[in-house]
Design a protein around this motif. Structure first.
Motif, short mmCIF file in Angstrom:
data_model
loop_
_atom_site.label_atom_id
_atom_site.label_comp_id
_atom_site.label_asym_id
_atom_site.label_seq_id
_atom_site.Cartn_x
_atom_site.Cartn_y
_atom_site.Cartn_z
N VAL A 293 0.81 -1.23 0.00
CA VAL A 293 0.00 0.00 0.00
C VAL A 293 0.84 1.28 0.00
O VAL A 293 0.35 2.33 -0.42
CB VAL A 293 -0.97 0.04 1.20
N THR A 294 2.08 1.22 0.48
CA THR A 294 2.90 2.43 0.51
C THR A 294 4.38 2.05 0.51
O THR A 294 4.75 0.96 0.99
CB THR A 294 2.58 3.28 1.76
N PRO A 295 5.27 2.89 -0.02
CA PRO A 295 6.71 2.58 -0.03
C PRO A 295 7.28 2.50 1.39
O PRO A 295 6.92 3.29 2.26
CB PRO A 295 7.33 3.73 -0.82
N ILE A 296 8.19 1.57 1.61
CA ILE A 296 8.81 1.34 2.91
C ILE A 296 10.31 1.57 2.79
O ILE A 296 10.94 1.15 1.82
CB ILE A 296 8.54 -0.09 3.42
N ASN A 297 10.89 2.21 3.82
CA ASN A 297 12.33 2.47 3.87
C ASN A 297 12.87 1.92 5.19
O ASN A 297 12.36 2.25 6.26
CB ASN A 297 12.61 3.97 3.78
N LEU A 298 13.90 1.09 5.11
CA LEU A 298 14.40 0.37 6.28
C LEU A 298 15.83 0.79 6.62
O LEU A 298 16.70 0.81 5.75
CB LEU A 298 14.36 -1.14 6.03
N MET A 299 16.04 1.14 7.90
CA MET A 299 17.37 1.47 8.41
C MET A 299 17.81 0.40 9.41
O MET A 299 16.99 -0.08 10.18
CB MET A 299 17.36 2.83 9.12
N PRO A 300 19.08 0.03 9.43
CA PRO A 300 19.56 -0.90 10.46
C PRO A 300 19.76 -0.17 11.78
O PRO A 300 19.82 1.07 11.83
CB PRO A 300 20.90 -1.39 9.90
N GLY A 301 19.86 -0.93 12.88
CA GLY A 301 20.09 -0.37 14.20
C GLY A 301 21.04 -1.22 15.01
O GLY A 301 21.58 -2.22 14.51
N PRO A 302 21.26 -0.88 16.27
CA PRO A 302 22.23 -1.61 17.09
C PRO A 302 21.86 -3.07 17.34
O PRO A 302 22.74 -3.89 17.57
CB PRO A 302 22.26 -0.82 18.40
N ASN A 303 20.56 -3.41 17.30
CA ASN A 303 20.15 -4.80 17.53
C ASN A 303 20.23 -5.67 16.29
O ASN A 303 20.14 -6.89 16.38
CB ASN A 303 18.70 -4.85 18.05
N ASP A 304 20.36 -5.05 15.13
CA ASP A 304 20.28 -5.79 13.86
C ASP A 304 21.64 -6.36 13.48
O ASP A 304 22.69 -5.78 13.76
CB ASP A 304 19.75 -4.87 12.76
N ALA A 305 21.59 -7.51 12.82
CA ALA A 305 22.81 -8.24 12.48
C ALA A 305 23.46 -7.68 11.22
O ALA A 305 23.52 -8.32 10.17
CB ALA A 305 22.48 -9.73 12.30
N VAL A 306 23.94 -6.45 11.34
CA VAL A 306 24.75 -5.82 10.30
C VAL A 306 26.01 -5.30 10.97
O VAL A 306 26.16 -5.39 12.19
CB VAL A 306 23.98 -4.67 9.59
#
Length: 454
Positions: A293-306
């Motif tokens: 339904v709408t565009p999504i933009n994702l940022m990583p954070g301190p908990n994420d495995a990057v």
């Protein structure tokens, strides 16, 4: 006969429901990300971090032209006891008793701050450094003048602040500071607003998703984005969302018991990876639903495995295979810089402000520390001293060369927003999983709405 009556009643109810629904055409306003916070293509991890300190001094030196430079010393080595009151230009360096390092971990301290009265500060430039003390000291800004009303001490400062000090050299070879001049506010582009009607940028953070966890607010958020939860004004708002940004901590932090024994190691790692894989598949499905339904933009954070060095690289295809097949999902770095409807936006997943919060006593309000980073013209002054970052040698992306129109930080303790003289909207956003709160920013006038799911 009874079945026909029930079918007729159901059709009547559906027609009444559809008649009462309010439909607003969504306008997808594109987000254009800049490569500012992308690490160089050819990475050099052997470089010294001293390059960053030199870069900051050089990048901000011209921003002190608003100050009368009488009695300004070109470098610290020129100081003399006969000089009287002089000015010094350089960067603050703070020596701290409880600053964590590899050989003296203080992670066991259960406290928000690790400041201590025995801490002290230096001012340093390319020629050397000198210890500083404070007497009736204030910050001096070309925007706010002299502030705050109380005296500034070493407890209020953090490493990485580029400033100009006014004071006198003491007999004990310390420099007594009475004024701390800050750089002039970064220049700002005039926004070229294209869409004048209300369209909203939705910013949330801290989904902290796990398959076995509580996903009540996340499910409510998905329903809101799809326009299925609210009626009237709430439904209009959901249908006027043009972009959604999720600022870090998409996944819950993975807990793990101490590993003992080779067999237990294998079992626990197997369980850990199976849980991570299930979480990734589950969140991929959820993001894909919203993306319909709408565009999504994702940022990583301190908990994420990057990678945990700032700037954090965007998520890869490994995480969101369904989303990668859609052109409507965009993967942002952390911090990130982008433009939308003529407005310049800088955002982070919160590590920069959380780190500053630990090493100073100027304020315990995250929104105030965000304001200070604007006045310091550096969104992450404690990197690389206590905040891990890439060893840049040719540019420091954390220095503000232009003032953004919107500056947000995710995964904060509470929702707050503030304006710097109608120039910049500051915004702290708490995690969605525990608070159910997120921000809606009107892209025609930068009006900010705090939306709380019920």
């Amino acid at each position: 006969m009874e079945e026909k009556v029930n079918e007729g009643l159901m059709l009547d109810l559906i027609q009444k429901f559809e008649a009462n629904r309010i439909f607003v055409d969504r306008q997808d306003i594109p987000i254009v990300q800049t490569p500012r916070f992308y690490p160089p293509k050819q990475k050099n991890y052997k470089a010294q971090y001293a390059h960053i300190n030199t870069l900051r001094n050089e990048l901000l030196r011209d921003r002190f032209d608003w100050i009368n430079k009488n009695n300004l010393k070109e470098n610290i080595q020129q100081l003399n006891h006969k000089d009287g009151e002089v000015k010094l230009f350089g960067m603050i360096s703070k020596e701290m008793k409880y600053k964590p390092h590899y050989f003296n971990q203080v992670s066991q301290l259960n406290t928000v701050r690790v400041t201590d009265p025995t801490d002290y500060c230096y001012i340093e430039d390319r020629t050397g450094r000198i210890r500083i003390a404070f007497k009736n000291c204030r910050f001096i800004s070309n925007l706010f003048g002299s502030y705050p009303e109380r005296d500034i001490t070493h407890m209020d400062l953090v490493t990485g602040i580029v400033c100009m000090l006014e004071g006198r050299l003491q007999q004990n070879n310390s420099f007594m500071v009475t004024k701390i001049f800050l750089p002039s506010l970064a220049p700002q582009q005039i926004p070229q607003v294209i869409f004048q009607k209300p369209h909203y940028l939705c910013i949330a953070s801290g989904l902290n998703y796990e398959v076995s966890g509580n996903s009540y607010f996340l499910n409510q958020f998905v329903n809101f984005i799809q326009g299925n939860t609210y009626h009237g004004y709430g439904q209009i708002l959901s249908q006027q969302i043009s972009q959604v940004v999720i600022a870090g901590n998409l996944f819950a932090k993975q807990g793990q018991d101490p590993l003992t024994g080779s067999m237990k190691v294998q079992q626990e790692y197997k369980q850990l990876y199976e849980q991570m894989a299930a979480n990734i598949r589950g969140l991929d499905d959820i993001i894909d639903k919203m993306n319909q339904v709408t565009p999504i933009n994702l940022m990583p954070g301190p908990n994420d495995a990057v990678n945990q060095l700032l700037p954090q690289n965007p998520f890869t295809r490994t995480y969101f295979q369904k989303c990668f097949e859609s052109s409507e999902v965009q993967f942002l770095s952390n911090p990130c810089e982008f433009s939308i409807n003529g407005y310049d936006v800088i955002g982070s997943s919160g590590q920069n402000i959380q780190d500053i919060l630990k090493y100073q006593e100027f304020s315990d309000q995250e929104i105030d520390l965000m304001e200070q980073t604007i006045l310091w013209s550096n969104i992450a002054p404690t990197a690389p001293d206590s905040l891990k970052c890439y060893p840049y040698t040719h540019d420091d992306p954390f220095v503000l060369k232009e003032l953004p129109h919107i500056y947000f930080c995710g995964n904060m303790s509470e929702f707050k927003y503030k304006r710097i003289q109608d120039k910049c909207l500051l915004l702290t956003i708490p995690d969605l999983k525990t608070t159910g709160q997120f921000a809606l920013i009107n892209l025609s006038n930068l009006e900010c709405i705090k939306f709380e799911l019920q």
